[in-house]
Design a protein around this motif. Structure first.
Motif, PDB file in Angstrom:
ATOM      1  N   ASP A 117       2.237   1.498  10.711  1.00  0.00           N
ATOM      2  CA  ASP A 117       3.040   1.532   9.485  1.00  0.00           C
ATOM      3  C   ASP A 117       3.556   0.168   9.040  1.00  0.00           C
ATOM      4  OD1 ASP A 117       2.635   4.248   9.412  1.00  0.00           O
ATOM      5  OD2 ASP A 117       4.522   4.736  10.407  1.00  0.00           O
ATOM      6  N   LEU A 118       2.684  -0.832   9.068  1.00  0.00           N
ATOM      7  CA  LEU A 118       2.997  -2.098   8.415  1.00  0.00           C
ATOM      8  C   LEU A 118       2.908  -1.898   6.900  1.00  0.00           C
ATOM      9  CD1 LEU A 118       0.855  -4.551  10.571  1.00  0.00           C
ATOM     10  CD2 LEU A 118       3.314  -4.203  10.707  1.00  0.00           C
ATOM     11  N   VAL A 119       3.780  -2.526   6.149  1.00  0.00           N
ATOM     12  CA  VAL A 119       3.748  -2.440   4.689  1.00  0.00           C
ATOM     13  C   VAL A 119       2.881  -3.586   4.158  1.00  0.00           C
ATOM     14  CG1 VAL A 119       5.084  -2.502   2.555  1.00  0.00           C
ATOM     15  CG2 VAL A 119       6.017  -1.353   4.583  1.00  0.00           C
ATOM     16  N   TYR A 120       1.764  -3.214   3.497  1.00  0.00           N
ATOM     17  CA  TYR A 120       0.862  -4.247   2.986  1.00  0.00           C
ATOM     18  C   TYR A 120       0.929  -4.408   1.464  1.00  0.00           C
ATOM     19  CZ  TYR A 120      -2.497  -0.652   1.408  1.00  0.00           C
ATOM     20  OH  TYR A 120      -3.107   0.405   0.775  1.00  0.00           O
ATOM     21  N   GLY A 121       1.638  -3.513   0.788  1.00  0.00           N
ATOM     22  CA  GLY A 121       1.736  -3.611  -0.662  1.00  0.00           C
ATOM     23  C   GLY A 121       2.525  -2.446  -1.212  1.00  0.00           C
ATOM     24  N   ARG A 122       2.444  -2.282  -2.532  1.00  0.00           N
ATOM     25  CA  ARG A 122       3.167  -1.181  -3.177  1.00  0.00           C
ATOM     26  C   ARG A 122       2.283  -0.563  -4.258  1.00  0.00           C
ATOM     27  NH1 ARG A 122       8.236  -0.477  -1.644  1.00  0.00           N
ATOM     28  NH2 ARG A 122       9.168  -2.135  -0.372  1.00  0.00           N
ATOM     29  N   ASN A 123       2.457   0.748  -4.420  1.00  0.00           N
ATOM     30  CA  ASN A 123       1.721   1.435  -5.468  1.00  0.00           C
ATOM     31  C   ASN A 123       2.070   0.825  -6.817  1.00  0.00           C
ATOM     32  OD1 ASN A 123       1.961   3.785  -7.661  1.00  0.00           O
ATOM     33  ND2 ASN A 123       0.240   4.236  -6.310  1.00  0.00           N
ATOM     34  N   PRO A 124       1.061   0.485  -7.646  1.00  0.00           N
ATOM     35  CA  PRO A 124       1.347  -0.200  -8.911  1.00  0.00           C
ATOM     36  C   PRO A 124       2.213   0.600  -9.870  1.00  0.00           C
ATOM     37  CG  PRO A 124      -0.986  -0.378  -8.342  1.00  0.00           C
ATOM     38  CD  PRO A 124      -0.383   0.598  -7.385  1.00  0.00           C
ATOM     39  N   GLU A 125       2.133   1.933  -9.822  1.00  0.00           N
ATOM     40  CA  GLU A 125       2.910   2.746 -10.758  1.00  0.00           C
ATOM     41  C   GLU A 125       4.280   3.142 -10.202  1.00  0.00           C
ATOM     42  OE1 GLU A 125      -0.497   3.722 -10.320  1.00  0.00           O
ATOM     43  OE2 GLU A 125      -1.034   2.617 -12.131  1.00  0.00           O
ATOM     44  N   SER A 126       4.296   3.677  -9.000  1.00  0.00           N
ATOM     45  CA  SER A 126       5.535   4.224  -8.450  1.00  0.00           C
ATOM     46  C   SER A 126       6.349   3.212  -7.649  1.00  0.00           C
ATOM     47  CB  SER A 126       5.222   5.418  -7.542  1.00  0.00           C
ATOM     48  OG  SER A 126       4.536   4.988  -6.369  1.00  0.00           O
ATOM     49  N   GLY A 127       5.704   2.165  -7.174  1.00  0.00           N
ATOM     50  CA  GLY A 127       6.385   1.202  -6.325  1.00  0.00           C
ATOM     51  C   GLY A 127       6.548   1.650  -4.886  1.00  0.00           C
ATOM     52  N   LYS A 128       5.975   2.814  -4.521  1.00  0.00           N
ATOM     53  CA  LYS A 128       6.081   3.291  -3.145  1.00  0.00           C
ATOM     54  C   LYS A 128       5.361   2.329  -2.196  1.00  0.00           C
ATOM     55  CE  LYS A 128       6.322   8.246  -4.215  1.00  0.00           C
ATOM     56  NZ  LYS A 128       5.628   9.567  -4.059  1.00  0.00           N
ATOM     57  N   PRO A 129       5.918   2.121  -1.003  1.00  0.00           N
ATOM     58  CA  PRO A 129       5.256   1.217  -0.061  1.00  0.00           C
ATOM     59  C   PRO A 129       3.920   1.776   0.410  1.00  0.00           C
ATOM     60  CG  PRO A 129       7.103   2.327   0.995  1.00  0.00           C
ATOM     61  CD  PRO A 129       7.182   2.662  -0.460  1.00  0.00           C
ATOM     62  N   LEU A 130       2.959   0.887   0.590  1.00  0.00           N
ATOM     63  CA  LEU A 130       1.645   1.228   1.104  1.00  0.00           C
ATOM     64  C   LEU A 130       1.585   0.807   2.567  1.00  0.00           C
ATOM     65  CD1 LEU A 130      -0.398  -0.141  -1.922  1.00  0.00           C
ATOM     66  CD2 LEU A 130       0.174   2.261  -1.462  1.00  0.00           C
ATOM     67  N   LEU A 131       1.157   1.730   3.432  1.00  0.00           N
ATOM     68  CA  LEU A 131       1.233   1.512   4.873  1.00  0.00           C
ATOM     69  C   LEU A 131      -0.148   1.326   5.495  1.00  0.00           C
ATOM     70  CD1 LEU A 131       3.906   4.213   5.787  1.00  0.00           C
ATOM     71  CD2 LEU A 131       4.270   1.821   5.147  1.00  0.00           C
ATOM     72  N   ALA A 132      -0.165   0.594   6.601  1.00  0.00           N
ATOM     73  CA  ALA A 132      -1.400   0.358   7.339  1.00  0.00           C
ATOM     74  C   ALA A 132      -1.083   0.249   8.823  1.00  0.00           C
ATOM     75  CB  ALA A 132      -2.082  -0.921   6.854  1.00  0.00           C
ATOM     76  N   ASP A 133      -2.082   0.527   9.650  1.00  0.00           N
ATOM     77  CA  ASP A 133      -1.989   0.300  11.092  1.00  0.00           C
ATOM     78  C   ASP A 133      -2.813  -0.941  11.440  1.00  0.00           C
ATOM     79  OD1 ASP A 133      -0.542   2.632  11.231  1.00  0.00           O
ATOM     80  OD2 ASP A 133      -2.238   3.860  11.885  1.00  0.00           O
ATOM     81  N   LEU A 134      -2.305  -1.728  12.362  1.00  0.00           N
ATOM     82  CA  LEU A 134      -2.980  -2.958  12.757  1.00  0.00           C
ATOM     83  C   LEU A 134      -3.455  -2.836  14.201  1.00  0.00           C
ATOM     84  CD1 LEU A 134      -3.622  -5.899  11.717  1.00  0.00           C
ATOM     85  CD2 LEU A 134      -1.598  -6.601  13.012  1.00  0.00           C
TER      86      LEU A 134
END
Length: 417
Positions: A117-134
């Motif tokens: 759950d690293l945050v790599y960005g945000r949804n362009p419309e809602s601003g919700k955080p985008l998550l990833a596993d490393l």
């Protein structure tokens, strides 16, 4: 005990036969989909069961059991024999391999570093955080310098990161590679355009943080399966394209290479069975097939009607996903299809595919392979006979075809090191 053995032998014979059954009927192909995947993954077990049944049947003079066992053993052996050897096309497309990074000892696999759950960005419309596993090799292990950005499948509608990929990722990190396994916003909350923008946010994040993880920012590899493979190809073939560039994000979204497992590549291709013009059977069996697909991809969930404003069936899913029919918005269909972005700017590409894809993707993958060859882009197509969509996700620890595909991916990535 005898009854159990007989049941297993007859079942193994039936399952061993399934990969060799071919049908143009969409409903039947849908019904055979999971049994075909299971049969391929279990082919060594089925062969051993069949051989045991054949021997026992001969000893007992039970000719039906002997015949069923022989059939299962022969078909399983045929399936295993037809799995292609490690792809020789790699040498002609990419040149001879350099010194290979030796894999880590098996005991070291458990020391793979895994951050959720690293945050790599945000949804362009809602601003919700985008998550990833490393995923990273163990401390002190040599790094290859490659950073792999993995995009999961699920028809752009279901699924998330960490989706039946741990065995695969452990094999890749054992080669010294770093993996960023991303989640992206699914339909209907997001359209395909937004999903590609989010993939490109992940590219920029991985490049910006490359030094911290031992990654060369010039050697980012996009990788994905099914819908994720489509997004990976589209992002890879549209570097810095204004239609997909993240807003207010400075940086180069070009990548070094791309690996695509069974990707949709052309939404205008009527053989693609996610489209409204896909061939269909008639009657109750077809309704069962369509119902299975609708249930699998949760098309009857409340969020679909809330966002789309109408009932969506499997046959008109692509129309709802893209916002109209091919006749209404052909330019959108082309913009969102990787094959229409092919040019000499495209990075080296590995296409991994099953010949009996339930969604009718095989012709499109072949056309993409030829199109890349025509513009002299290094491209390799690994096609597995008697194999269906999603073959790498079913029992990957023991599946011969999943392990063979992993070996080909490792060989492809070795050329990039």
């Amino acid at each position: 005990m005898n009854t159990v053995l007989e049941a297993l032998v007859y079942l193994s014979a039936l399952l061993s036969l399934v990969p060799f059954v071919r049908t143009e009927d969409r409903a039947l192909a849908t019904l055979f989909w999971f049994p075909r995947l299971l049969a391929g993954a279990l082919s060594p077990v089925l062969g051993l069961t069949g051989a045991t049944g054949a021997v026992v049947g001969l000893l007992r003079r039970d000719w039906k059991l002997a015949a069923a066992g022989t059939l299962g053993a022969v078909l399983s052996a045929r399936y295993l024999r037809d799995i292609p050897a490690p792809c020789g096309e790699l040498d002609s497309a990419l040149g001879p391999a350099g010194p290979a990074q030796p894999p880590l000892p098996a005991t070291a696999h458990g020391d793979v570093r895994f951050q959720r759950d690293l945050v790599y960005g945000r949804n362009p419309e809602s601003g919700k955080p985008l998550l990833a596993d490393l995923w990273q090799p163990p401390d002190g292990a040599p790094r290859s310098g490659l950073g792999i950005l993995y995009v999961h499948g699920g028809a752009w509608r279901i699924g998330s990161k960490d989706m039946q990929t741990r065995t695969f990722f452990r094999r890749l990190t054992a080669q010294g590679h770093v993996i960023l396994d991303i989640a992206y916003t699914l339909w209907p909350e997001a359209g395909l355009h937004t999903m590609v923008v989010e993939v490109k946010q992940a590219i920029l994040w991985l490049k910006a943080n490359a030094a911290a993880y031992g990654v060369d920012p010039e050697r980012i590899v996009l990788m994905g399966g099914s819908a994720g493979a489509h997004l990976a190809l589209l992002a890879a073939y549209t570097p810095n394209h204004p239609a997909f560039q993240p807003a207010r994000k400075a940086g180069d979204t070009a990548v070094h290479s791309v690996v695509a497992f069974y990707p949709p590549v052309d939404f205008l291709d009527t053989s693609f069975q996610g489209g409204q013009d896909a061939p269909a059977a008639h009657g109750g069996l077809d309704r069962v097939g369509r119902g299975m697909m609708k249930r699998l991809f949760s098309l009857d969930a409340e969020d679909v009607e809330d966002k789309v404003g109408r009932h969506v069936g499997f046959d008109d899913f692509m129309t709802a996903l893209l916002g109209g029919s091919p006749d209404e918005i052909p330019d959108t269909y082309r913009l969102l299809s990787p094959i229409y972005h092919v040019g000499d700017h495209c990075p080296p590409t590995l296409l991994v595919h099953g010949s009996d894809d339930v969604f009718g993707l095989t012709p499109g993958v072949h056309r993409l392979h030829r199109a890349l060859q025509e513009v002299d882009v290094p491209v390799v197509l690994v096609e597995f006979p008697h194999t269906d969509h999603g073959f790498d996700l079913i029992l990957p620890q023991i599946s011969p075809v999943a392990m063979a595909a992993t070996r080909d991916v490792i060989r492809f990535l070795a050329r990039l090191v």
